[in-house]
Design an enzyme around this catalytic site. Structure first.
Site, PDB file in Angstrom:
ATOM      1  N   LYS A   1      -1.627   4.943  -6.268  1.00  0.00           N
ATOM      2  CA  LYS A   1      -2.007   5.910  -5.232  1.00  0.00           C
ATOM      3  C   LYS A   1      -2.867   7.034  -5.822  1.00  0.00           C
ATOM      4  O   LYS A   1      -3.852   7.458  -5.224  1.00  0.00           O
ATOM      5  CB  LYS A   1      -0.771   6.470  -4.533  1.00  0.00           C
ATOM      6  CG  LYS A   1      -0.067   5.471  -3.617  1.00  0.00           C
ATOM      7  CD  LYS A   1      -1.008   4.896  -2.572  1.00  0.00           C
ATOM      8  CE  LYS A   1      -0.322   3.916  -1.645  1.00  0.00           C
ATOM      9  NZ  LYS A   1      -1.266   3.256  -0.724  1.00  0.00           N
TER      10      LYS A   1
ATOM     11  N   ASP B   1      -4.984 -10.087   7.994  1.00  0.00           N
ATOM     12  CA  ASP B   1      -3.845 -10.074   7.066  1.00  0.00           C
ATOM     13  C   ASP B   1      -3.754 -11.453   6.421  1.00  0.00           C
ATOM     14  O   ASP B   1      -4.531 -12.348   6.733  1.00  0.00           O
ATOM     15  CB  ASP B   1      -2.541  -9.684   7.787  1.00  0.00           C
ATOM     16  CG  ASP B   1      -1.574  -8.957   6.838  1.00  0.00           C
ATOM     17  OD1 ASP B   1      -1.043  -7.890   7.213  1.00  0.00           O
ATOM     18  OD2 ASP B   1      -1.387  -9.443   5.697  1.00  0.00           O
ATOM     19  N   ILE B   2      -2.786 -11.642   5.516  1.00  0.00           N
ATOM     20  CA  ILE B   2      -2.725 -12.879   4.734  1.00  0.00           C
ATOM     21  C   ILE B   2      -2.079 -14.020   5.513  1.00  0.00           C
ATOM     22  O   ILE B   2      -2.032 -15.147   5.023  1.00  0.00           O
ATOM     23  CB  ILE B   2      -1.959 -12.668   3.407  1.00  0.00           C
ATOM     24  CG1 ILE B   2      -0.627 -11.973   3.648  1.00  0.00           C
ATOM     25  CG2 ILE B   2      -2.816 -11.915   2.416  1.00  0.00           C
ATOM     26  CD1 ILE B   2       0.243 -11.887   2.411  1.00  0.00           C
TER      27      ILE B   2
ATOM     28  N   ASP C   1      -7.022 -12.285   2.395  1.00  0.00           N
ATOM     29  CA  ASP C   1      -6.361 -11.726   1.210  1.00  0.00           C
ATOM     30  C   ASP C   1      -7.364 -10.735   0.642  1.00  0.00           C
ATOM     31  O   ASP C   1      -8.466 -11.127   0.252  1.00  0.00           O
ATOM     32  CB  ASP C   1      -6.043 -12.837   0.194  1.00  0.00           C
ATOM     33  CG  ASP C   1      -5.369 -12.283  -1.063  1.00  0.00           C
ATOM     34  OD1 ASP C   1      -4.528 -12.977  -1.645  1.00  0.00           O
ATOM     35  OD2 ASP C   1      -5.705 -11.134  -1.467  1.00  0.00           O
TER      36      ASP C   1
ATOM     37  N   LEU D   1      -0.636  -6.616   9.635  1.00  0.00           N
ATOM     38  CA  LEU D   1       0.734  -7.047  10.011  1.00  0.00           C
ATOM     39  C   LEU D   1       1.790  -6.237   9.288  1.00  0.00           C
ATOM     40  O   LEU D   1       2.979  -6.528   9.391  1.00  0.00           O
ATOM     41  CB  LEU D   1       0.907  -8.547   9.711  1.00  0.00           C
ATOM     42  CG  LEU D   1      -0.072  -9.483  10.442  1.00  0.00           C
ATOM     43  CD1 LEU D   1       0.254 -10.932  10.114  1.00  0.00           C
ATOM     44  CD2 LEU D   1      -0.028  -9.243  11.951  1.00  0.00           C
TER      45      LEU D   1
ATOM     46  N   TYR E   1       3.387   2.140  -8.165  1.00  0.00           N
ATOM     47  CA  TYR E   1       2.897   2.504  -6.830  1.00  0.00           C
ATOM     48  C   TYR E   1       2.204   3.862  -6.888  1.00  0.00           C
ATOM     49  O   TYR E   1       1.104   4.036  -6.370  1.00  0.00           O
ATOM     50  CB  TYR E   1       4.077   2.546  -5.870  1.00  0.00           C
ATOM     51  CG  TYR E   1       3.779   2.886  -4.444  1.00  0.00           C
ATOM     52  CD1 TYR E   1       4.203   4.096  -3.896  1.00  0.00           C
ATOM     53  CD2 TYR E   1       3.117   1.983  -3.606  1.00  0.00           C
ATOM     54  CE1 TYR E   1       3.961   4.408  -2.563  1.00  0.00           C
ATOM     55  CE2 TYR E   1       2.886   2.283  -2.274  1.00  0.00           C
ATOM     56  CZ  TYR E   1       3.317   3.482  -1.762  1.00  0.00           C
ATOM     57  OH  TYR E   1       3.083   3.796  -0.435  1.00  0.00           O
TER      58      TYR E   1
HETATM   59  C1  VAH Z   1       7.604   3.532   0.186  1.00  0.00           C
HETATM   60  N1  VAH Z   1       7.417   3.785   2.608  1.00  0.00           N
HETATM   61  O1  VAH Z   1       8.778   3.792   0.334  1.00  0.00           O
HETATM   62  C2  VAH Z   1       6.664   3.860   1.357  1.00  0.00           C
HETATM   63  C3  VAH Z   1       6.093   5.252   1.227  1.00  0.00           C
HETATM   64  C4  VAH Z   1       6.626   7.649   0.807  1.00  0.00           C
HETATM   65  C5  VAH Z   1       7.150   6.279   0.888  1.00  0.00           C
HETATM   66  O2  VAH Z   1       5.037   5.312   0.339  1.00  0.00           O
HETATM   67  O3  VAH Z   1       7.189   3.030  -0.813  1.00  0.00           O
END
Ligand code: VAH
Length: 312
Positions: A143, A32-33, A50, A8, A139
């Protein structure tokens, strides 16, 4: 037969629709959750999941018997900075579970990385496929760790893992939540609704972007590519354009001449954006699996404005 987590989400929504169209509804299981609200997803095969719940994931896979998992469930960059511990729990806990399912059940595996996997010490122009990756966001840490873990599962356990580093993705079907690049989606909706937009990203801040149709096609093309051609796996640089808010506004004005753009910079998301590259090099994706985006800024703007007008 494909199981999708985070179905979603911004990518998951359009990925689910495209995979169902291509492989048949009975061969695609979105999860999805929460239950889907969208008409196009309602009443069709769907499971609540989840991704931190491994028992539930195993139970769903036992019944559905997938041969592929596309793990799309994750928190995005700005959200991760608000709650980094939760971000680690969901982004890494979910990824480990999905990889373990793929290892135990012999599934083909896809999960997206991001230009967010690069940091301030990464070359900002023509960012190569293999380069310095020292991101300064949770983030980005997720990654980079995710890319390394997926390569490990390929080398150590022979799991067929594949991934792409997505740029900002622009779509009209599902608005993103909690990303740094969301301005590039909001600006189109605001152009139609109010004829103006206040950008939280500063002028002349260039970031890679791509229209969602190209993103979904890239996932399918990579997953269908001959594995013997792949010298890299996790994850391929992909992009269609390097743009900034002013460039988007100029393109919108070709359709809405009175459109106005001003700025109220959000220091958190501006800081994240400035830590990312300005323009990455996607030549390895082109060479190894024929990546070819179809939408540039002009065509994307035309399609976005038309689609949003029709939704209104
Ligand atoms: C974000 N849309 O803004 C995502 C993406 C490159 C950006 O990883 O966090």
């Amino acid at each position: 037969r494909i199981i999708i987590t985070g179905a979603l989400g911004q990518i998951g929504t359009e990925l689910t629709l495209k995979l169902r169209e291509k492989y048949g509804e009975e061969n695609v299981l979105p999860t999805d959750i929460k239950e889907p609200e969208d008409e196009q997803l309602k009443g069709k095969p769907f499971e609540i999941l989840d991704v931190r719940d491994m028992d539930r994931l195993v139970e769903i896979a036992r019944d559905f018997k997938p041969d592929t998992i596309m793990h799309m469930a994750a928190l995005l960059s700005a959200t991760c900075e608000k709650n980094p511990q939760l971000a680690w729990d969901i982004n890494m806990g979910g990824l480990v579970n999905a990889l373990e399912l793929a290892r135990e059940s012999g599934l083909k595996f896809f999960t997206p990385s991001s230009i967010g996997a690069f940091g301030p010490s990464t070359p900002k122009e023509n960012t190569p496929q293999v380069t310095v990756q020292r991101p300064t966001t949770m983030y980005g840490v997720n990654k980079v760790a995710g890319e390394l873990l997926c390569d490990y599962y390929f080398e150590k356990f022979g799991v067929d893992t594949r991934g792409v580093r997505f740029p900002g993705l622009i779509s009209h079907v599902k608005e993103p939540g909690g990303g740094t690049t969301d301005y590039a989606v909001e600006i189109y909706f605001e152009a139609i609704r109010n004829g103006r937009y206040t950008s939280y990203i500063d002028k002349d801040t260039n970031m890679d972007m791509m229209y969602m149709d190209d993103a979904v096609d890239a996932i399918i093309d990579l997953m269908e590519a001959d594995g013997a051609r792949l010298e890299d796996r996790n994850a391929f640089n992909v992009t269609a354009m390097s743009i900034n808010p002013g460039m988007v506004a100029n393109e919108i004005r070709k359709h809405i001449p009175e459109f106005e753009l001003d700025y109220d910079v959000d220091p958190v998301r501006q800081g994240i954006a400035e830590s990312w590259p300005n323009a990455i090099d996607a030549s390895q994706a082109v060479r190894q699996w024929d990546f070819e985006p179809k939408y540039n800024l002009a065509r994307m703007t035309e399609v976005m404005l038309e689609a949003i007008r029709n939704k209104a």
